[in-house]
Design an enzyme around this catalytic site. Structure first.
Site, PDB file in Angstrom:
ATOM      1  N   GLY A  12      23.912  23.557  12.312  1.00 18.28           N
ATOM      2  CA  GLY A  12      24.670  24.185  11.339  1.00 18.28           C
ATOM      3  C   GLY A  12      24.384  23.211   9.909  1.00 18.28           C
ATOM      4  O   GLY A  12      25.215  22.401   9.911  1.00 18.28           O
ATOM      5  N   ALA A  13      23.370  23.818   9.124  1.00 12.63           N
ATOM      6  CA  ALA A  13      23.256  22.774   7.820  1.00 12.63           C
ATOM      7  C   ALA A  13      23.807  23.494   6.890  1.00 12.63           C
ATOM      8  O   ALA A  13      23.229  23.490   5.747  1.00 12.63           O
ATOM      9  CB  ALA A  13      21.714  22.723   7.626  1.00 12.63           C
ATOM     10  N   GLY A  14      24.958  24.135   6.915  1.00 11.73           N
ATOM     11  CA  GLY A  14      26.005  24.703   6.014  1.00 11.73           C
ATOM     12  C   GLY A  14      26.829  23.714   5.379  1.00 11.73           C
ATOM     13  O   GLY A  14      26.403  22.436   5.313  1.00 11.73           O
ATOM     14  N   GLY A  17      28.517  21.428   8.039  1.00 10.22           N
ATOM     15  CA  GLY A  17      27.319  20.625   8.759  1.00 10.22           C
ATOM     16  C   GLY A  17      26.832  19.431   8.032  1.00 10.22           C
ATOM     17  O   GLY A  17      26.839  18.371   8.110  1.00 10.22           O
ATOM     18  N   ASN A 123      34.550  28.714  14.226  1.00  8.71           N
ATOM     19  CA  ASN A 123      35.618  29.675  14.421  1.00  8.71           C
ATOM     20  C   ASN A 123      35.408  30.879  15.216  1.00  8.71           C
ATOM     21  O   ASN A 123      34.324  31.419  15.095  1.00  8.71           O
ATOM     22  CB  ASN A 123      36.479  29.835  13.288  1.00  8.71           C
ATOM     23  N   ARG A 154      46.168  18.456   6.535  1.00  7.29           N
ATOM     24  CA  ARG A 154      46.620  19.378   5.428  1.00  7.29           C
ATOM     25  C   ARG A 154      48.197  19.046   5.589  1.00  7.29           C
ATOM     26  O   ARG A 154      48.843  18.859   4.261  1.00  7.29           O
ATOM     27  CB  ARG A 154      46.363  20.736   5.869  1.00  7.29           C
ATOM     28  N   HIS A 178      44.379  26.970  16.818  1.00  9.27           N
ATOM     29  CA  HIS A 178      44.014  26.826  15.450  1.00  9.27           C
ATOM     30  C   HIS A 178      43.999  28.352  14.815  1.00  9.27           C
ATOM     31  O   HIS A 178      42.819  28.767  14.235  1.00  9.27           O
ATOM     32  CB  HIS A 178      42.438  26.155  15.154  1.00  9.27           C
TER      33      HIS A 178
HETATM   34  N1  APR Z   1      21.572  28.220  15.118  1.00  6.00           N
HETATM   35  C1  APR Z   1      21.751  27.088  14.005  1.00  6.00           C
HETATM   36  N2  APR Z   1      22.312  27.240  12.951  1.00  6.00           N
HETATM   37  C2  APR Z   1      22.875  28.814  12.715  1.00  6.00           C
HETATM   38  C3  APR Z   1      22.623  29.470  13.537  1.00  6.00           C
HETATM   39  C4  APR Z   1      22.298  29.557  15.060  1.00  6.00           C
HETATM   40  N3  APR Z   1      21.885  30.266  15.793  1.00  6.00           N
HETATM   41  N4  APR Z   1      23.416  30.562  12.963  1.00  6.00           N
HETATM   42  C5  APR Z   1      23.997  30.337  11.823  1.00  6.00           C
HETATM   43  N5  APR Z   1      23.516  29.094  11.628  1.00  6.00           N
HETATM   44  C6  APR Z   1      23.648  28.198  10.599  1.00  6.00           C
HETATM   45  C7  APR Z   1      23.558  29.026   9.121  1.00  6.00           C
HETATM   46  O1  APR Z   1      22.196  29.180   8.894  1.00  6.00           O
HETATM   47  C8  APR Z   1      24.294  28.217   8.192  1.00  6.00           C
HETATM   48  O2  APR Z   1      23.588  27.316   7.644  1.00  6.00           O
HETATM   49  O3  APR Z   1      25.126  27.708  10.530  1.00  6.00           O
HETATM   50  C9  APR Z   1      25.620  27.609   9.082  1.00  6.00           C
HETATM   51  C10 APR Z   1      26.961  27.663   8.645  1.00  6.00           C
HETATM   52  O4  APR Z   1      27.200  27.254   7.485  1.00  6.00           O
HETATM   53  P1  APR Z   1      28.234  28.089   6.336  1.00  6.00           P
HETATM   54  O5  APR Z   1      27.748  29.298   6.251  1.00  6.00           O
HETATM   55  O6  APR Z   1      28.047  27.143   5.272  1.00  6.00           O
HETATM   56  O7  APR Z   1      29.419  27.781   7.124  1.00  6.00           O
HETATM   57  P2  APR Z   1      30.427  26.646   7.136  1.00  6.00           P
HETATM   58  O8  APR Z   1      31.448  26.711   6.039  1.00  6.00           O
HETATM   59  O9  APR Z   1      29.716  25.531   7.422  1.00  6.00           O
HETATM   60  O10 APR Z   1      31.616  26.876   8.499  1.00  6.00           O
HETATM   61  C11 APR Z   1      30.684  26.922   9.811  1.00  6.00           C
HETATM   62  O11 APR Z   1      32.964  26.057  10.875  1.00  6.00           O
HETATM   63  O12 APR Z   1      35.108  26.118   9.603  1.00  6.00           O
HETATM   64  C12 APR Z   1      34.081  26.712  10.516  1.00  6.00           C
HETATM   65  O13 APR Z   1      34.789  29.073  10.061  1.00  6.00           O
HETATM   66  C13 APR Z   1      33.973  28.214  10.016  1.00  6.00           C
HETATM   67  O14 APR Z   1      32.635  29.089  11.814  1.00  6.00           O
HETATM   68  C14 APR Z   1      32.579  28.417  10.613  1.00  6.00           C
HETATM   69  C15 APR Z   1      31.811  27.305  10.743  1.00  6.00           C
END
Ligand code: APR
Length: 318
Positions: A12-14, A17, A123, A154, A178
């Site tokens: 997950g490069a969001g 990540g 989550n 927190r 959580h």
């Molecule tokens: N494989 C790999 N990456 C995936 C997949 C998958 N099958 N499905 C989604 N992703 C990637 C998305 O493309 C996105 O880049 O997961 C990333 C999630 O990033 P964000 O939308 O920015 O979410 P983020 O704020 O990082 O939160 C991720 O952590 O805190 C928890 O509730 C939050 O479940 C969420 C997770």
């Protein structure tokens, strides 16, 4: 890639990540593989991070990819893949969609790494780490969830703001699931060893406890598009560091219970010892009646989400 270093895969490069990848690199914890389903994004973010190496003085290699082959032989895998919350949504609202994602990610990871330590972030956390354990079949020492470190951070922040005292002197312990039923522990929340029960009145404590329980939602409501990522990312990296540097830190983490605290076959926030073997030991605290009631209520809620995961796994024949 230099295989002499530990290998940390971040799925997950969001928002979360990317923060984890950045902090792992800045702290020189190991080589980092950033993987996402979206093409180009992990590659771009990894290259950008790598280009900051000479400025931040780190030697870690950072690779972005969409191919799980590049995750082979990971020492640690951090799973952040999934949707974050929107305003008004609970973490539990994400269960069905994130379960599909976490299941497929875990299967892919296990194809290429035989014995990683997995840290779940997606989550609803307690249910997602339960799902990943069932899918990966890893021993309970090698799979944990990140929640308590964040929730405690927190509470530490709110205590320091309330008492106008240094953050570094404040320690806190938040146990349980959580979600909104998490159990902040004022008796184990201290400023330089002094329990906050001696430094604040009950109204102040109740207010900080409530703010901690709603801490994630407070950020979601402010951001409107996405959830917290800086403190969550830093919390994960504290766990990664405890493992890779064998620090034997006592941290509140989401661990698999087998009778501890009166519960079995659920993942739940409890104090654990984190070291090179992962979750090396669960510490059982003596609780007051009131704390026991609160923890049991939280465990019942977590159990419901774990049952939902079991039903989903059964429906897809796993
Ligand atoms: N494989 C790999 N990456 C995936 C997949 C998958 N099958 N499905 C989604 N992703 C990637 C998305 O493309 C996105 O880049 O997961 C990333 C999630 O990033 P964000 O939308 O920015 O979410 P983020 O704020 O990082 O939160 C991720 O952590 O805190 C928890 O509730 C939050 O479940 C969420 C997770």
């Amino acid at each position: 890639m230099n295989f002499a270093r530990d290998k940390i895969t971040v799925v997950g490069a969001g928002q979360v990540g990317t923060t984890v990848a950045q902090l792992c690199a800045y702290k020189n914890l190991g080589n980092v593989v950033l993987i996402d389903i979206v093409e180009g994004v992990p590659q771009g973010k990894a290259l950008d991070l790598q280009e900051s190496g000479c400025l931040q003085a780190f030697d870690s290699l950072v690779v972005g990819t969409n191919d799980y082959k590049d995750t082979a032989d990971s020492d640690i895998v951090v799973i952040t893949a999934g949707l974050p919350r929107k305003p008004g949504q609970s973490r539990e609202d994400l269960l069905a969609i994130n379960a599909k994602i976490v299941k497929s990610v875990t299967e892919e990871i296990m194809k290429y790494s035989s014995n990683p330590i997995i840290i779940l972030v997606s989550n609803p956390l307690d249910a997602m780490v339960y799902l990943a354990k069932k899918v990966s079949n890893l021993p309970k020492t090698r799979i944990v969830g990140m929640a308590g470190v964040l929730d405690s951070a927190r509470l530490r922040t709110f205590v320091s703001l309330e008492l106008d005292c240094s953050l570094v002197d404040v320690d806190a312990m938040v146990l349980g699931g959580h979600g909104d039923s998490m159990v902040p522990m004022p008796r184990y929340t201290t400023v330089s060893g002094i329990p906050i029960t001696e430094l604040m009145n009950q109204d102040q404590i109740d207010r900080l406890v409530e703010r901690t329980r709603k801490g994630g939602a407070e950020i979601v409501a402010l951001l409107k598009n996405g959830s917290a990522f800086t403190a969550p990312g830093a919390s994960v990296v504290k766990m990664v560091e405890a493992i890779l540097h064998d620090k034997k830190r006592i941290l509140p983490c989401t661990a698999y219970l087998e009778g501890e605290y009166g519960w079995s076959d659920i993942f739940f926030g409890v104090p654990v010892k984190m070291g090179i073997d992962g979750m090396e030991k669960i510490i059982e605290l003596k609780l007051t009646d009131e704390e026991t009631v609160a923890l049991n209520k939280s465990a019942e809620e977590v159990k419901k989400t774990c049952d939902e995961v079991d039903a989903l796994l059964k429906a897809c024949g796993s």
